[in-house]
Design a protein around this motif. Structure first.
Motif, PDB file in Angstrom:
ATOM      1  N   GLU A  77      -5.853  -1.302  -3.838  1.00  0.00           N
ATOM      2  CA  GLU A  77      -5.995  -0.036  -3.141  1.00  0.00           C
ATOM      3  C   GLU A  77      -6.632   0.978  -4.082  1.00  0.00           C
TER       4      GLU A  77
ATOM      5  N   GLY B 269      -6.573   5.510  -0.928  1.00  0.00           N
ATOM      6  CA  GLY B 269      -5.759   4.690  -0.034  1.00  0.00           C
ATOM      7  C   GLY B 269      -6.522   3.617   0.711  1.00  0.00           C
TER       8      GLY B 269
ATOM      9  N   SER C  76       0.847  -1.196   0.000  1.00  0.00           N
ATOM     10  CA  SER C  76       0.000   0.000   0.000  1.00  0.00           C
ATOM     11  C   SER C  76       0.880   1.242   0.000  1.00  0.00           C
ATOM     12  N   ARG C  77       0.269   2.367  -0.307  1.00  0.00           N
ATOM     13  CA  ARG C  77       1.005   3.638  -0.317  1.00  0.00           C
ATOM     14  C   ARG C  77       1.625   3.954   1.024  1.00  0.00           C
ATOM     15  N   SER C  78       1.020   3.452   2.087  1.00  0.00           N
ATOM     16  CA  SER C  78       1.546   3.706   3.433  1.00  0.00           C
ATOM     17  C   SER C  78       2.784   2.863   3.733  1.00  0.00           C
TER      18      SER C  78
END
Length: 171
Positions: free
Chosen positions: A55, A59, A14-16
């Protein structure tokens, strides 16, 4: 340690920076900073068979299982059986421009616009969905030699060269 199963089907970042791992029989595992947390049916997954993780542009992490879709709302996992009142069985993607959502619902692929409009392609089988820079959506059949393009409200079959034939710039 902390994994629900060693039988991994899908991995996504994920982007996180979290690593999400979908398994055949152990649910979904999130790996963050070396710590694994596993989510199963007890936590809200429709099934412990996780085929893919995607995703959206905000997000939100979407989990596609053998018995339907789930997503995270904040820290909570919840089943997601319908989108705007339409039954959905797999989350495919969200368009970059405009935000329309693409889902499977049994044997059809559906585009559900932010205005509630629905465009669908009714064909059995698994479809891979990608978005081109021009905003067109490409659907590739996983089990057959087939490509479909969705652009400005129209689905169209794309003529492909015979399998195995190399295409040159002279073709």
């Amino acid at each position: 340690r902390g994994f629900g199963s060693a039988r991994i089907l899908h991995v996504a970042e994920s982007r996180s920076g979290d690593l999400w791992i979908g398994t055949v029989d152990g649910g979904l595992t999130r790996l963050r900073d070396g710590v694994a947390v596993t989510y199963t049916q007890r936590d809200g997954l429709p099934s412990d068979f996780v085929g893919s993780i995607r995703e959206d542009r905000e997000g939100t992490v979407w989990i596609n299982t053998a018995r339907g879709v789930a997503r995270f709302v904040g820290p909570r996992l919840e089943a997601y059986p319908t989108h705007r009142g339409v039954r959905v069985t797999e989350f495919l993607r969200q368009e970059r421009h405009g935000g329309a959502m693409w889902f499977r619902s049994d044997s059809q692929v559906m585009r559900i616009g932010t205005d509630g409009s629905i465009a669908s392609w009714k064909e059995p089988g698994a479809w891979r969905v990608r978005e081109a820079p021009d905003g067109s959506i490409w659907l590739a059949a996983a089990e057959e030699y087939r490509l479909v393009r969705y652009y400005r409200g129209v689905f169209s079959n794309v003529d492909l060269p015979p399998p195995g034939r190399k295409v040159t710039h002279n073709d």
